[in-house]
Design an enzyme around this catalytic site. Structure first.
Site, PDB file in Angstrom:
ATOM      1  N   HIS A   1     -14.171  -7.861 -88.106  1.00 57.42           N
ATOM      2  CA  HIS A   1     -13.278  -7.230 -87.129  1.00 57.42           C
ATOM      3  C   HIS A   1     -13.815  -5.873 -86.676  1.00 57.42           C
ATOM      4  O   HIS A   1     -13.400  -5.366 -85.639  1.00 57.42           O
ATOM      5  CB  HIS A   1     -11.901  -7.040 -87.784  1.00 57.42           C
ATOM      6  CG  HIS A   1     -10.740  -7.405 -86.909  1.00 57.42           C
ATOM      7  ND1 HIS A   1     -10.823  -8.209 -85.799  1.00 57.42           N
ATOM      8  CD2 HIS A   1      -9.420  -7.064 -87.014  1.00 57.42           C
ATOM      9  CE1 HIS A   1      -9.627  -8.351 -85.265  1.00 57.42           C
ATOM     10  NE2 HIS A   1      -8.755  -7.664 -85.977  1.00 57.42           N
TER      11      HIS A   1
ATOM     12  N   ASN B   1      -4.667  -3.113 -84.069  1.00 57.28           N
ATOM     13  CA  ASN B   1      -3.588  -3.478 -83.143  1.00 57.28           C
ATOM     14  C   ASN B   1      -2.879  -2.270 -82.541  1.00 57.28           C
ATOM     15  O   ASN B   1      -1.922  -2.432 -81.791  1.00 57.28           O
ATOM     16  CB  ASN B   1      -2.585  -4.430 -83.827  1.00 57.28           C
ATOM     17  CG  ASN B   1      -1.969  -3.841 -85.068  1.00 57.28           C
ATOM     18  OD1 ASN B   1      -2.301  -2.733 -85.476  1.00 57.28           O
ATOM     19  ND2 ASN B   1      -1.071  -4.582 -85.687  1.00 57.28           N
TER      20      ASN B   1
ATOM     21  N   ASP C   1     -14.823  -7.849 -81.496  1.00 57.97           N
ATOM     22  CA  ASP C   1     -15.177  -9.146 -82.071  1.00 57.97           C
ATOM     23  C   ASP C   1     -14.482 -10.251 -81.281  1.00 57.97           C
ATOM     24  O   ASP C   1     -13.419 -10.045 -80.699  1.00 57.97           O
ATOM     25  CB  ASP C   1     -14.752  -9.199 -83.546  1.00 57.97           C
ATOM     26  CG  ASP C   1     -13.254  -9.012 -83.740  1.00 57.97           C
ATOM     27  OD1 ASP C   1     -12.694  -8.050 -83.170  1.00 57.97           O
ATOM     28  OD2 ASP C   1     -12.634  -9.825 -84.444  1.00 57.97           O
TER      29      ASP C   1
ATOM     30  N   ASN D   1      -5.497  -8.695 -80.636  1.00 58.82           N
ATOM     31  CA  ASN D   1      -4.463  -7.658 -80.696  1.00 58.82           C
ATOM     32  C   ASN D   1      -4.949  -6.286 -80.244  1.00 58.82           C
ATOM     33  O   ASN D   1      -4.180  -5.509 -79.681  1.00 58.82           O
ATOM     34  CB  ASN D   1      -3.873  -7.581 -82.099  1.00 58.82           C
ATOM     35  CG  ASN D   1      -3.013  -8.785 -82.405  1.00 58.82           C
ATOM     36  OD1 ASN D   1      -2.415  -9.378 -81.510  1.00 58.82           O
ATOM     37  ND2 ASN D   1      -2.956  -9.172 -83.666  1.00 58.82           N
TER      38      ASN D   1
END
Length: 193
Positions: A22, A71, A96, A117
């Site tokens: 991530h 997020n 990503d 997100n």
């Protein structure tokens, strides 16, 4: 028109997340900062930033790592655009992408969040999706592993042997977007085989 680009690398803060799939966007920022001989420092917009030019006389890059979780990336990105008086069209977001095979870079301008997100929150804060995305392929999780677990795991040892090349490709894409434009960068990275 400004020659400045805000390049935001999405990820989660802290050393525990640093090697996660991530956080690949922030890994690319480290490559870009190295090229610009720039170091990150904290900014009041709740982000760590590094400023510099990769080539003398070339575009100025403001490299930004939001200090928030993925997020909640949109707040710091929006604040930095305002601070530098930049339009969202001068924003490049590195993130990503599960739907792209590992070791692949894809570039696009605009569109929706595609379930990501960090992109969703950025669009919500900016009120537009009209910014450039450098989508860094991490591939789908193996078997039945949930995507949320997969993205929060470090790259495998096999992937780590290839990862430096992927980071260089994504950094090259950012440079090309800023100097020659998105169509030229897409031509190079979407037809590379």
């Amino acid at each position: 028109m400004s020659d400045t680009w805000l390049v935001a690398g999405l990820g989660n803060p802290g050393p525990g997340y640093a090697g996660n799939r991530h956080n690949v966007g922030q890994m690319v920022l480290a490559e870009l900062a190295s090229r610009a001989s720039a170091s990150f420092k904290n900014h009041k917009a709740n982000a760590a930033i590094a400023e510099g030019r990769i080539v003398p006389g070339g575009p100025k890059f403001v490299l930004a790592k939001p200090n928030t979780y993925m997020n909640l990336s949109g707040g710091p990105i929006s604040a930095l655009l305002k601070f530098y008086s930049l339009d969202p069209s001068r924003l490049i977001v590195l993130h990503d992408e599960l739907d792209i095979p590992f070791d692949t870079v894809r570039l696009k301008f605009g569109g929706g969040h595609g379930g990501h997100n960090g992109i969703r929150d950025t669009i919500a804060h900016l009120g537009t999706g009209d910014f450039t995305r450098v989508r860094i392929g991490i591939g789908r999780p193996p078997g039945r592993q949930p995507a949320a677990d997969f993205v929060l795991r470090d790259f495998s040892s096999d992937e780590r042997t290839v990862l430096p090349n992927l980071l260089v490709d994504a950094a090259d894409a950012v440079e090309l977007i800023a100097t020659e434009g998105l169509p030229a960068a897409q031509l190079k990275f979407h037809t590379a085989g």
